[in-house]
Design a protein around this motif. Sequence first.
Motif, PDB file in Angstrom:
ATOM      1  N   SER A   1       0.898  -1.152  -0.028  1.00 61.17           N
ATOM      2  CA  SER A   1      -0.083  -0.070   0.012  1.00 61.17           C
ATOM      3  C   SER A   1       0.765   1.252  -0.056  1.00 61.17           C
ATOM      4  CB  SER A   1      -0.937   0.087   1.171  1.00 61.17           C
ATOM      5  OG  SER A   1      -1.898  -1.103   1.234  1.00 61.17           O
ATOM      6  N   TYR A   2       2.196   1.258   0.742  1.00 59.73           N
ATOM      7  CA  TYR A   2       2.702   2.445   0.687  1.00 59.73           C
ATOM      8  C   TYR A   2       3.576   2.734  -0.491  1.00 59.73           C
ATOM      9  CZ  TYR A   2       6.913   5.026   1.792  1.00 59.73           C
ATOM     10  OH  TYR A   2       8.267   5.868   1.711  1.00 59.73           O
ATOM     11  N   PHE A   3       3.853   1.704  -1.227  1.00 58.81           N
ATOM     12  CA  PHE A   3       4.614   2.097  -2.245  1.00 58.81           C
ATOM     13  C   PHE A   3       3.598   1.978  -3.422  1.00 58.81           C
ATOM     14  CE2 PHE A   3       8.201  -0.430  -0.746  1.00 58.81           C
ATOM     15  CZ  PHE A   3       9.360   0.480  -0.808  1.00 58.81           C
ATOM     16  N   TYR A   4       2.467   1.602  -3.483  1.00 62.61           N
ATOM     17  CA  TYR A   4       1.425   1.775  -4.507  1.00 62.61           C
ATOM     18  C   TYR A   4       0.848   3.113  -4.566  1.00 62.61           C
ATOM     19  CZ  TYR A   4      -2.987   1.381  -7.217  1.00 62.61           C
ATOM     20  OH  TYR A   4      -3.928   1.680  -7.869  1.00 62.61           O
TER      21      TYR A   4
ATOM     22  N   GLY B   1       1.365  14.257  11.516  1.00 66.78           N
ATOM     23  CA  GLY B   1       0.694  13.339  12.420  1.00 66.78           C
ATOM     24  C   GLY B   1       0.133  12.140  11.615  1.00 66.78           C
ATOM     25  N   PRO B   2      -0.752  11.288  12.092  1.00 72.85           N
ATOM     26  CA  PRO B   2      -0.942  10.003  11.124  1.00 72.85           C
ATOM     27  C   PRO B   2      -2.301  10.723  10.309  1.00 72.85           C
ATOM     28  CG  PRO B   2      -1.622   9.702  13.640  1.00 72.85           C
ATOM     29  CD  PRO B   2      -0.585  10.790  13.537  1.00 72.85           C
ATOM     30  N   ASP B   3      -2.992  11.647  10.855  1.00 71.31           N
ATOM     31  CA  ASP B   3      -4.080  12.259  10.100  1.00 71.31           C
ATOM     32  C   ASP B   3      -3.799  13.348   9.096  1.00 71.31           C
ATOM     33  OD1 ASP B   3      -3.237  14.082  12.024  1.00 71.31           O
ATOM     34  OD2 ASP B   3      -5.331  14.474  12.875  1.00 71.31           O
ATOM     35  N   ALA B   4      -2.394  13.647   8.910  1.00 74.77           N
ATOM     36  CA  ALA B   4      -1.943  14.619   7.920  1.00 74.77           C
ATOM     37  C   ALA B   4      -2.239  14.335   6.456  1.00 74.77           C
ATOM     38  CB  ALA B   4      -0.494  14.816   8.151  1.00 74.77           C
ATOM     39  N   ASP B   5      -2.058  13.179   6.161  1.00 75.31           N
ATOM     40  CA  ASP B   5      -2.153  12.846   4.647  1.00 75.31           C
ATOM     41  C   ASP B   5      -2.184  11.303   4.610  1.00 75.31           C
ATOM     42  OD1 ASP B   5       0.873  12.549   4.853  1.00 75.31           O
ATOM     43  OD2 ASP B   5       0.768  14.553   4.107  1.00 75.31           O
TER      44      ASP B   5
ATOM     45  N   SER C   1      -0.448   8.614   7.328  1.00 78.93           N
ATOM     46  CA  SER C   1      -1.417   7.570   7.721  1.00 78.93           C
ATOM     47  C   SER C   1      -0.414   6.231   7.607  1.00 78.93           C
ATOM     48  CB  SER C   1      -2.731   7.269   6.954  1.00 78.93           C
ATOM     49  OG  SER C   1      -3.376   6.226   7.155  1.00 78.93           O
ATOM     50  N   LEU C   2      -0.023   5.892   6.569  1.00 75.62           N
ATOM     51  CA  LEU C   2       0.840   4.667   6.143  1.00 75.62           C
ATOM     52  C   LEU C   2       2.115   4.749   7.100  1.00 75.62           C
ATOM     53  CD1 LEU C   2       0.401   4.888   2.212  1.00 75.62           C
ATOM     54  CD2 LEU C   2      -0.403   2.837   3.885  1.00 75.62           C
ATOM     55  N   PHE C   3       2.638   5.773   7.270  1.00 74.31           N
ATOM     56  CA  PHE C   3       3.825   5.823   7.879  1.00 74.31           C
ATOM     57  C   PHE C   3       3.676   5.262   9.361  1.00 74.31           C
ATOM     58  CE2 PHE C   3       7.022   7.680  10.913  1.00 74.31           C
ATOM     59  CZ  PHE C   3       8.171   7.290  10.495  1.00 74.31           C
ATOM     60  N   PHE C   4       2.595   5.756   9.861  1.00 79.49           N
ATOM     61  CA  PHE C   4       2.347   5.692  11.526  1.00 79.49           C
ATOM     62  C   PHE C   4       1.806   4.401  11.728  1.00 79.49           C
ATOM     63  CE2 PHE C   4       3.194  10.201  12.049  1.00 79.49           C
ATOM     64  CZ  PHE C   4       3.895  10.357  13.224  1.00 79.49           C
TER      65      PHE C   4
ATOM     66  N   THR D   1       4.961   1.610  11.212  1.00 81.18           N
ATOM     67  CA  THR D   1       5.863   1.666  12.245  1.00 81.18           C
ATOM     68  C   THR D   1       5.016   1.411  13.730  1.00 81.18           C
ATOM     69  OG1 THR D   1       5.596   3.915  12.469  1.00 81.18           O
ATOM     70  CG2 THR D   1       7.375   3.147  10.979  1.00 81.18           C
ATOM     71  N   GLY D   2       3.774   2.124  13.648  1.00 79.84           N
ATOM     72  CA  GLY D   2       3.042   1.583  14.733  1.00 79.84           C
ATOM     73  C   GLY D   2       2.905   0.344  15.153  1.00 79.84           C
ATOM     74  N   PHE D   3       2.251  -0.465  13.906  1.00 79.99           N
ATOM     75  CA  PHE D   3       2.131  -1.856  14.143  1.00 79.99           C
ATOM     76  C   PHE D   3       3.405  -2.653  14.315  1.00 79.99           C
ATOM     77  CE2 PHE D   3      -2.269  -1.205  11.987  1.00 79.99           C
ATOM     78  CZ  PHE D   3      -2.834  -2.286  13.130  1.00 79.99           C
TER      79      PHE D   3
END
Length: 199
Positions: A41-44, A121-125, A129-132, A135-137
């Motif tokens: 999902s990140y790369f796509y 933050g995770p709600d920025a874009d 969302s993908l970054f947090f 890394t969060g999981f």
Amino acid sequence: MTSTRVVPLAGASRPVRSLGWWGIWMVVLTEGAFFAFLLFSYFYTGSLARGAWPPHGNPELTLTSVNTAILLASSGVLWWGDRSLHKGHTRRLMIALAVTIVLGVVFLGVQGVEYSRKAFGPDADAYGSLFFTITGFHGAHVAVGIIMLATTLVRAWRGHFAPTRRVGVTVTAIYWHFVDVVWLVVFTSLYVSPHLGVL
């Protein structure tokens, strides 16, 4: 318990893996697929981005590189403890488990420091969302690993393990090494690849 047991079969013997061994590998396979989907999902999403990716600039590598070294060191320490148990050194196993726990906690602490320094933050874009999420999981998996390590340490202190009784140690070690391998993939994908201009 041992990670393998010998069962007579037509005059021969063959090792049969314990249920715990098979169970942890099923966990590794399913969780590996989970992270593969997240990274896809990140790369796509990055391939469809109209602007720069990551949109907030390339991630800083120094702190995360140190954190990566900490996690890799924890795998080395745990491997040493596991091998020590093979030779009957239960005390060394307990030392290795304790040190691995400390290194895991330090990893999560450093990750928290990194989060506090992010300008988004995770709600920025979509990137945030993908970054947090990724890394969060992974951090959540590290936390689960620390709980497993602590449980294994208590069991070792109570004398549950020996060279011929080590399934619990094997299961914990497989999970922890898996978590470390996943981090290497996450680190390469989220932190290193932007500097290489992959997207």
